[in-house]
Write an enzyme that holds these catalytic residues in place. Structure first.
Site: not given
Length: 192
Positions: A53, A92, A134
């Site tokens: 990701s 992230h 997210d």
């Protein structure tokens, strides 16, 4: 008779020495890990990227070094967080920050003055390789991450592909058993 006792005593001493050496190695590794945790202020100062990701910034299997001493996270910073109720670290990028909100139902925002200490910030994250943010990954009812509660640390460095061994061991449990067996045999058969 005396030679039999001395050889058994020697074997016993050697076995105890091997066990103590193994315990020393384990305790040293544990102390290094805990020391690193204290210095970085992170419960997990080193993590492995488990998915794609964050490509192209980080590949699956990269080893990340974290730092958690900053009071705030800024937009663009790459953070590692844990979702409430799950123990899987997610890597992230912060795409948005919010000021601390008081009384969400009343929709009032706390006024920040110069004399007021910096309020803890709330974050919205997204993987570089993902299309959406997210919010779907967060715990049910959670719309953002709290810097102090949810963030494990901010990425300060990495080593490419070093953590792939960890991924292989978790994906193939038999490999973990084989490696532990080999390590155990090496400890038992080691002669000084």
């Amino acid at each position: 008779m005396l030679s039999f006792l001395s050889s058994n005593l020697s074997n016993t001493r050697q076995s105890i020495a091997q066990v103590l050496n193994f315990a020393l190695v384990l305790s040293t590794a544990f102390m290094l890990w805990k020391g690193l945790s204290v210095v970085t202020a992170s419960s997990s100062p080193i993590v492995v990227v488990l998915s794609g990701s964050m490509e192209p910034a980080f590949q699956r299997g990269d080893l990340l070094f974290l730092w958690n001493r900053s009071p705030r996270a800024e937009v663009g910073e790459i953070v590692v967080y844990n979702v409430k109720g799950k123990d899987i670290p997610i890597v992230h990028r912060v795409v948005r920050t919010f000021p601390e909100v008081e009384g969400k139902k009343e929709k009032t925002v706390k006024e920040v003055t110069v004399s007021t200490p910096t309020p803890p910030n709330m974050l919205l994250t997204k993987g570089d390789n993902n299309l959406a943010d997210d919010t779907e990954l967060y715990a049910r009812g959670q719309e953002f991450l709290h810097r102090k509660e949810d963030i494990v640390g901010s990425v300060r460095g990495y080593m490419p592909m070093v953590g792939y061994v960890t991924i292989m061991l978790s994906e193939h449990p038999w490999l973990k058993s084989v490696l532990l067996g080999i390590m155990g045999l090496m400890v038992i058969l080691q002669r000084e």
